[in-house]
Scaffold this active site. Structure first.
Site, short mmCIF file in Angstrom:
data_model
loop_
_atom_site.label_atom_id
_atom_site.label_comp_id
_atom_site.label_asym_id
_atom_site.label_seq_id
_atom_site.Cartn_x
_atom_site.Cartn_y
_atom_site.Cartn_z
CD GLU A 95 43.79 30.98 36.73
OE1 GLU A 95 42.93 30.53 36.30
OE2 GLU A 95 45.22 31.19 36.05
CB CYS A 108 34.69 29.35 39.41
SG CYS A 108 35.68 28.27 38.40
CB CYS A 115 45.14 19.67 36.57
SG CYS A 115 44.13 18.27 36.33
CB CYS A 119 41.87 17.68 29.79
SG CYS A 119 41.28 16.78 30.93
CB CYS A 122 42.61 21.82 30.28
SG CYS A 122 42.12 22.55 31.70
CB CYS A 338 40.38 25.97 34.11
SG CYS A 338 38.83 25.78 34.77
#
Length: 368
Positions: A95, A108, A115, A119, A122, A338
């Site tokens: 994205e 962005c 990832c 976290c 997220c 995100c």
């Protein structure tokens, strides 16, 4: 000379573009010509590069695509935010987001497919880390956005706050930074580029020595290690004290104020005591704090605090001399936080077993 290992022209910096042209028997100035067409004039195909000899264009076309990624879809929010879902050559999705705020147009971008930081609030890391993005795959996100803008708009800012941890893909991100900053590239000033990190200490220290002086944003999200360990698992290997030490080193080297991102989660890190402790640990650090109420995801049981709690938290920080802003939650109705849209599509594709069926390339009407 052997052909450069290359998947698209967007992989190249100026010296590499010059080298490519020389290796194909062309004068070195052609290298800058090609990049100028791509970065300044919005060319996405060699056939658009009219002042480059046709035989050379045909030779390039056979071996080197200009772009390696395609737009899967663009979702537009009522506030003008646009989320681009980008399709990669290996069938993965990433994205990038266009944020509009007055005259500012911010791109962005993502730096990884997924990832590994984990976290808990997220969406980016729900599916784990697949791989790092290549230089061109990051650059093309910005170019897709740039070419999508209307004639009276231009990209003013770039933030590395999309999917992934930028400093975990260090070498590619640094190359991208130099291309974005270069006059022959996108020409975006260092003051208008921000790298966001969860706090990879060695990466911060290396970045401080690059001489780029871009803005550094550290996703802190807590005022003590006990809380941060719960919501940011990577903190157990670093610790807030060490992160703040690295941040100070970055400020000493660049004289750029540090931004600390703080996602507020109801009942987790939003109390007056949290605010007081945050002000205490940031005392003496040249910085500002960006507050963002959490964007809820189905995979987590987190909710944003009520407005009164946010206001009280900010007041405590301000009373201790901390510069604080509350970021607006943009693009909520297009899953602009995100990883949310990618996660939604990936799950849907997995359920329907259509992930490896490439979608058609989507080109907006004003795409150049």
């Amino acid at each position: 000379m052997n052909k450069l290992p290359l998947t698209s022209i967007t992989e190249l910096d100026l010296s590499e573009s010059v080298e490519l042209c020389r290796s194909l028997g062309e004068p070195s100035y052609r290298g800058k010509q090609i990049l100028s067409w791509m970065y300044k004039k919005g060319a996405t195909d060699f056939n658009q590069m009219s002042d480059i000899p046709l035989p050379f264009r045909e030779k390039l076309e056979k071996s080197y695509p200009v772009f390696q990624t395609k737009i899967h879809s663009i979702n537009t929010s009522q506030d003008g935010t646009e989320k681009f879902l980008i399709y990669l050559p290996d069938n993965n999705l990433i994205e990038c987001v266009l944020l509009r705020d007055g005259k500012r147009r911010t791109a962005c971008v993502s730096t990884q497919v997924g990832c590994a930081m984990g976290c808990s609030f997220c969406a980016s890391g729900v599916l784990g880390l697949t791989r790092n993005l290549k230089t061109g795959e990051i650059i093309e996100q910005v170019l897709h956005i740039k070419n999508h803008l209307s004639a009276n708009e231009h990209i003013t800012n770039i933030v590395f706050m999309g999917i992934g941890e930028p400093l975990a893909n260090y070498d590619n991100v640094i190359k991208v930074l130099r291309i974005m900053n270069a006059d022959w590239g996108l020409g975006i000033g260092a003051r208008n580029i921000t790298i966001s990190t969860v706090g990879l200490i060695e990466g911060i220290r290396r970045l401080a020595k690059e001489g780029l002086k871009v803005n550094l944003a550290i996703s802190l999200h807590a005022s003590n290690d006990t809380t941060r360990n719960k919501i940011v698992p990577s903190n157990s290997k670093t610790g807030i004290k060490n992160i703040l030490g690295a941040a100070q080193e970055y400020f000493n080297a660049t004289h750029r104020d540090i931004s600390f991102e703080y996602t507020m989660i109801d009942g987790i890190n939003d109390s007056k005591q949290d605010a007081k402790l945050l002000a205490q640990i940031l005392k003496g650090v040249q910085c500002n704090v960006n507050i963002l109420p959490v964007n809820p995801i189905k995979e987590g049981n987190f909710a944003p605090p009520v407005q009164k709690t946010v206001e009280t938290f900010c007041t405590v920080l301000k009373n201790h001399g901390i510069v604080v802003t509350v970021r607006q939650r943009k693009g909520i109705n297009v899953n602009a936080a995100c990883g949310q849209l990618r996660l939604q599509i990936q799950k849907s594709c997995h359920e329907e077993k259509i992930l490896h069926t490439p979608p058609p390339m989507f080109l907006p009407a004003n795409y150049k």
